[in-house]
Scaffold this active site. Structure first.
Site, short mmCIF file in Angstrom:
data_model
loop_
_atom_site.label_atom_id
_atom_site.label_comp_id
_atom_site.label_asym_id
_atom_site.label_seq_id
_atom_site.Cartn_x
_atom_site.Cartn_y
_atom_site.Cartn_z
N LYS A 88 0.84 -1.21 0.00
CA LYS A 88 0.00 0.00 0.00
C LYS A 88 0.87 1.25 0.00
O LYS A 88 1.81 1.36 0.79
CB LYS A 88 -0.87 0.02 1.25
O1 G3P Z 1 -8.30 1.10 5.30
C1 G3P Z 1 -8.34 2.43 5.68
C2 G3P Z 1 -9.23 2.57 6.88
O2 G3P Z 1 -8.70 1.84 7.91
C3 G3P Z 1 -9.48 3.94 7.36
O3 G3P Z 1 -10.60 3.86 8.16
O4 G3P Z 1 -12.19 4.58 9.87
O5 G3P Z 1 -9.77 5.24 10.05
O6 G3P Z 1 -11.22 6.26 8.33
P1 G3P Z 1 -10.95 5.04 9.14
#
Ligand code: G3P
Length: 231
Positions: A89
């Site tokens: 990534k």
């Molecule tokens: O894969 C990316 C994800 O983990 C981000 O999630 O909830 O931190 O915006 P969030």
């Protein structure tokens, strides 16, 4: 639509694996830091689960050396060698996408993450990335429409028959998951708590209770005895 778990917690991955409904895992530096274990050790532990699972899982490992494309390329090559199922990534910056292009030329699979626009998704595809990760919830957080972005990227990719997979990330609710499936996202990566909620429906629970109680009432009144299904 493929379902990935967005977690670095081994116990959650094991539980997801048991259901037979999970196709891969995404991690990021935040999720790994929450586990309190070393980066490489965590990725390797997850990769080992993948090996045992006998399904074609994908494990997404994010670069942490982000100061230059050269640093990301070096770390990306290193990560890709940890296990054959690892996808590297990289951020949707000019340095990250430059690194993704270089890694793609070496046949290393990449996921361009932190994508917040159609243009970033187009550039990710140009780099030869296997996946692009638009963040649905984080756009919603700032009053934009994350679901709409997935729809627009789907249209743009369809226009040019682009093969890069749309991996919807930052999923915050079961509603988000179904919205992604209806739009045609290729993958949704979801926290374990959302995965558990996907199984839930009050009518299923009520129906189960009613079937159980009706059957117990019937067998109590009749000659039918409970059948022992074990042999
Ligand atoms: O894969 C990316 C994800 O983990 C981000 O999630 O909830 O931190 O915006 P969030």
């Amino acid at each position: 639509m493929e379902l990935f778990l967005d977690t670095a917690k081994v116990e959650e991955i094991k539980a997801g694996l048991e259901t037979g409904c999970i196709d891969g895992v995404t991690t990021n530096p935040t999720l790994i830091s929450e586990c309190g274990k070393k980066f490489e050790a965590t990725i390797m532990e997850i990769a080992e689960l993948v090996k045992e699972s006998n399904v074609k899982w994908i494990v997404n490992a994010e670069v942490t050396q982000v100061e230059s494309s050269t640093a990301m390329i070096t770390q990306g090559i290193y990560l890709s060698k940890l296990h054959q199922n690892i996808v590297v990534k990289l951020p949707a910056t000019i340095e990250g996408i430059t690194a993704a292009s270089c890694l793609a030329r070496k046949n290393i699979r990449t996921n361009v993450t932190l994508c917040f626009s159609v243009n970033q998704a187009l550039l990710a595809a140009k780099s030869g990335a296997s996946y692009v990760s638009p963040f649905v919830g984080r756009l919603d957080d700032i009053g934009e429409n994350g679901t709409e972005l997935i729809k627009q990227i789907r249209i743009a990719y369809n226009n040019y028959k682009i093969n890069t997979k749309i991996l919807a990330a930052s999923i915050r609710s079961p509603f988000h998951v179904s919205a992604m499936a209806l739009i045609g996202a290729d993958v949704a990566t979801i926290p374990f708590s959302i995965f558990e909620k996907m199984f839930k429906h009050p009518l299923t629970d009520n129906g189960m209770m009613r079937f159980k109680s009706d059957w117990e009432t019937f067998t109590a009144r009749s000659e039918i005895k409970q059948v022992n299904f074990t042999r």
